[in-house]
Design an enzyme around this catalytic site. Structure first.
Site, mmCIF file in Angstrom:
data_model
loop_
_atom_site.group_PDB
_atom_site.id
_atom_site.type_symbol
_atom_site.label_atom_id
_atom_site.label_comp_id
_atom_site.label_asym_id
_atom_site.label_seq_id
_atom_site.Cartn_x
_atom_site.Cartn_y
_atom_site.Cartn_z
ATOM 1 N N ASP A 309 0.820 -1.207 0.000
ATOM 2 C CA ASP A 309 0.000 0.000 0.000
ATOM 3 C C ASP A 309 0.856 1.259 0.000
ATOM 4 O O ASP A 309 1.920 1.324 0.633
ATOM 5 C CB ASP A 309 -0.893 -0.009 1.254
ATOM 6 C CG ASP A 309 -1.795 1.193 1.336
ATOM 7 O OD1 ASP A 309 -2.626 1.364 0.435
ATOM 8 O OD2 ASP A 309 -1.661 1.981 2.295
ATOM 9 N N GLU A 362 1.313 -0.429 -5.092
ATOM 10 C CA GLU A 362 0.255 0.553 -5.312
ATOM 11 C C GLU A 362 0.954 1.914 -5.293
ATOM 12 O O GLU A 362 1.140 2.523 -4.249
ATOM 13 C CB GLU A 362 -0.822 0.462 -4.220
ATOM 14 C CG GLU A 362 -2.058 1.309 -4.513
ATOM 15 C CD GLU A 362 -2.145 2.558 -3.663
ATOM 16 O OE1 GLU A 362 -2.759 3.537 -4.122
ATOM 17 O OE2 GLU A 362 -1.619 2.564 -2.546
#
Length: 643
Positions: A309, A362
């Site tokens: 993330d 990401e």
């Protein structure tokens, strides 16, 4: 059984940032002293004056349960007899200033159900896995030239019971896994499952990095879920958050009374955009903690990969900070050299242990070589989310079709860089929450046009080079945006438009699986070629996707206006016969039933720099796919100019 105190070699590696299975050394582990069974507790707290273990086994009274400092670097340990599995515990830490803080175990394998905050003693060993066939198959195939169609899931809101209670891991293993397999998805991606105190953080603000959340059951229940996924041919990816952690008192913040997992300088530590703290990547012990955690999910839970993330927040010191709080690195730049070194070490280590793992970034930046190997100067991931494609396409699709002609570059620009990284095309949870509206409700036009637009988008996405990801609920056209405290609006399937959308996505997924040209050369330019990217006046693009077999290719045409075209001409590379093998405008999908029936025969009319051409019916707001059924190879390869 294990030694009662961490060994000097393990401690040395931990303190140099190279103990990559530190979860076997720190935390609570069953052990045996002479003939007495018990648990050895070990915790890193270098600034503490004293550390005690408290729990329901000693009535939460730490008197007589002081830990011994097992190293000069601050690892404390204690053996306590007769502790049982499931017992609750915390560390009672006396700080240098004499105050008491109560902390959950950073290495706990199991946690008290919220709103409780204690850790629980738990043995992860003993689960009998039944995914040996999956493990063997996984190691024999590269993911690059295999289909990858990911269904992104928030476990707490996919479905709920009538009384509002969560489905357990085991219940989801039976219901969710069969659904995913039947829909034709190849992977599931789970929003973070590390223990977290606040539901609406969706798991992105964790307190227990080694503790799969107790919201849905026990660690072995989650093992059963992963096992069932693998037995059904579904790979499991989990969102992983090394960029920051929550500030709750029982968590990592000022763990031993001083900054420990976070940087001592609040300008480095604070993540003001999220109200969280960044890890201090200059500390070797933090590196051991995080890299071990990545390996932990793969070893103990057979996770196939991690979606890392907010990589941008790792790469740059000032990500999400107001300008008056900006800081610079030693060279005067914005990059975070310690975090960059961590990322490279992380990926190098993961692939050394698990060569076929999925490590997905990401990343919203234009940082180069994200998916290049570390030895070649890259960050070492093997996939990157294509956030540029996602932003451009959603911006394009939200336009009234009349005005799309003026923004045709949004439709085509991604092809300029699509082979620069190994991309995943994401339509994720972030795009359907916080007032952004659902994918269906982003689409312009009347009710019919909204569904037609969405079908066209999904068809275009499936044909575009790159792996695919779709957030739950989008497969049946959920009209409301994601409500992160409620389950999906499954009742919408009682309505024809949503039911036919659901059927469309299922058929599109299975069509994708059976057509090698849609995934076999996803990351190689040989797998794609334009036929016509220039028809901006009619908002139509036409291109080819190819497999390794030169006779196995598809021609894709996407029409992003509600206008039907008859006798629309496109160029094709080979003479012969073509068949329309997929059409998003079919009536079973809610379309207007404009299609090309039977075999289409080429004409010896050069078009689009191709030697032959076809004339087609082009449905409104639709994606259609043609496949050669009988072609004649060219004797020469010279291309003739457009007619």
């Amino acid at each position: 059984m294990m030694d009662l105190f961490p060994g000097p070699e393990d401690l040395f590696l931990f303190h140099e940032g190279s103990l990559f299975k530190s979860y076997r050394v720190l935390g609570a582990h069953f052990a045996k002293l002479e003939d007495t069974l018990g648990v050895r507790f070990a915790v890193w707290a270098p600034h503490a004056r004293e550390v005690r273990v408290i729990g329901d086994f000693n009535n939460w009274d730490g008197s007589g349960y002081a830990m011994s400092r097992a190293s000069t670097w601050g690892v404390w340990s204690l053996f306590i007899p007769n502790v049982r599995e499931g017992d609750y515990y915390k560390y009672e830490i006396v700080t240098q200033h004499g105050t008491l803080v109560l902390k959950a175990d950073p290495y706990a394998f199991y946690s008290e159900l919220k709103p409780g905050t204690a850790s629980r003693v738990y043995a992860l060993e003993g689960y009998e896995w039944n995914d040996q066939e999956w493990e063997g198959r996984k190691s024999a195939n590269s993911s690059y030239n295999r289909p990858m169609n990911i269904y992104e899931i928030h476990m707490g809101t996919w479905k709920k019971k009538p009384d509002g209670e969560y489905y357990t891991y085991r219940e989801l293993a039976d219901e969710l896994v069969d659904y995913v397999a039947g829909m034709g998805y190849t992977h599931v991606e789970l929003l973070p499952l590390a223990e977290h105190p606040y539901d609406r953080s969706w798991g992105y603000q964790a307190t227990g990095y080694y503790s799969v959340t107790s919201r849905f059951g026990t660690p072995k229940d989650f093992m059963y879920f992963v096992d069932r996924c693998h037995q059904a041919g579904i790979a499991v990816i989990m969102d992983w958050v090394p960029g920051h952690f929550v500030k709750d008192d029982h968590g990592l913040r000022q763990f031993d009374g001083q900054p420990l997992y976070e940087h001592k300088d609040p300008r480095h530590a604070e993540k003001p955009e999220w109200g969280t703290l960044a890890f201090d990547f200059s500390k070797p012990e933090v590196i051991s903690f995080l890299i071990s955690n990545a390996l932990f999910w793969m070893e103990m839970y057979h996770i196939d990969g991690l979606r890392v993330d907010a990589v941008a927040s790792l790469l740059y010191l000032n990500f999400g900070k107001p300008q008056d709080q900006w800081i610079k690195n030693a060279h005067g730049g914005d990059e975070n050299p310690e975090a960059i070194a961590f990322i490279k070490k992380l990926n190098h280590t993961v692939f050394a242990h698990y060569p076929h793992a999925l490590m997905m970034a990401e990343d919203s930046t234009d940082w180069p070589m994200v998916t290049s190997p570390v030895y070649a100067g890259g960050l070492g991931f093997n996939y990157k989310w294509n956030m540029g494609w996602m932003n451009d396409m959603l911006k394009y699709m939200e336009l009234d079709p009349y005005f799309r002609r003026g923004s045709h570059n949004l439709l085509t620009f991604s092809f300029m860089y699509t082979f620069s990284e190994n991309y995943v095309l994401p339509l994720s949870h972030d795009e359907v929450v916080h007032g952004k509206k659902s994918l269906l409700n982003k689409m312009p036009g009347d009710y019919w046009q909204k569904f037609a637009n969405l079908r066209a988008l999904y068809g275009y996405m499936m044909a575009h080079p790159g792996k695919k990801l779709l957030f739950m609920g989008s497969e049946f056209g959920q009209f409301d945006e994601w409500k992160d405290l409620e389950d999906l609006d499954w009742e919408m399937l009682e309505y024809d438009s949503h039911r036919t959308m659901h059927q469309y996505v299922r058929d599109l997924n299975h069509f994708y699986l059976q057509e090698k040209s849609l995934w076999e050369l996803d990351h190689q330019s040989e797998g794609f070629s334009w036929i016509d990217p220039h028809d901006n006046n009619q908002s139509i693009v036409t291109f080819m996707r190819k497999s390794k077999d030169p006779e196995d290719f598809l021609i894709i045409l996407c029409n992003f206006t509600p206008v039907t075209h008859s006798q629309y001409r496109i160029g094709v590379p080979f003479a012969g016969e073509y068949l329309e093998c997929f059409n998003s405008d079919m009536p079973q999908y809610g379309g207007s039933n404009q299609f090309n029936n039977g075999k289409l025969k080429t004409q010896t009319v050069s078009w689009h720099y191709q030697p032959y051409s076809l004339q087609l019916t082009i449905p409104p707001l639709a994606t259609i796919v043609l496949k050669p059924v009988k072609i004649q190879h060219l004797i020469h390869t010279k291309r003739i100019g457009r007619g």
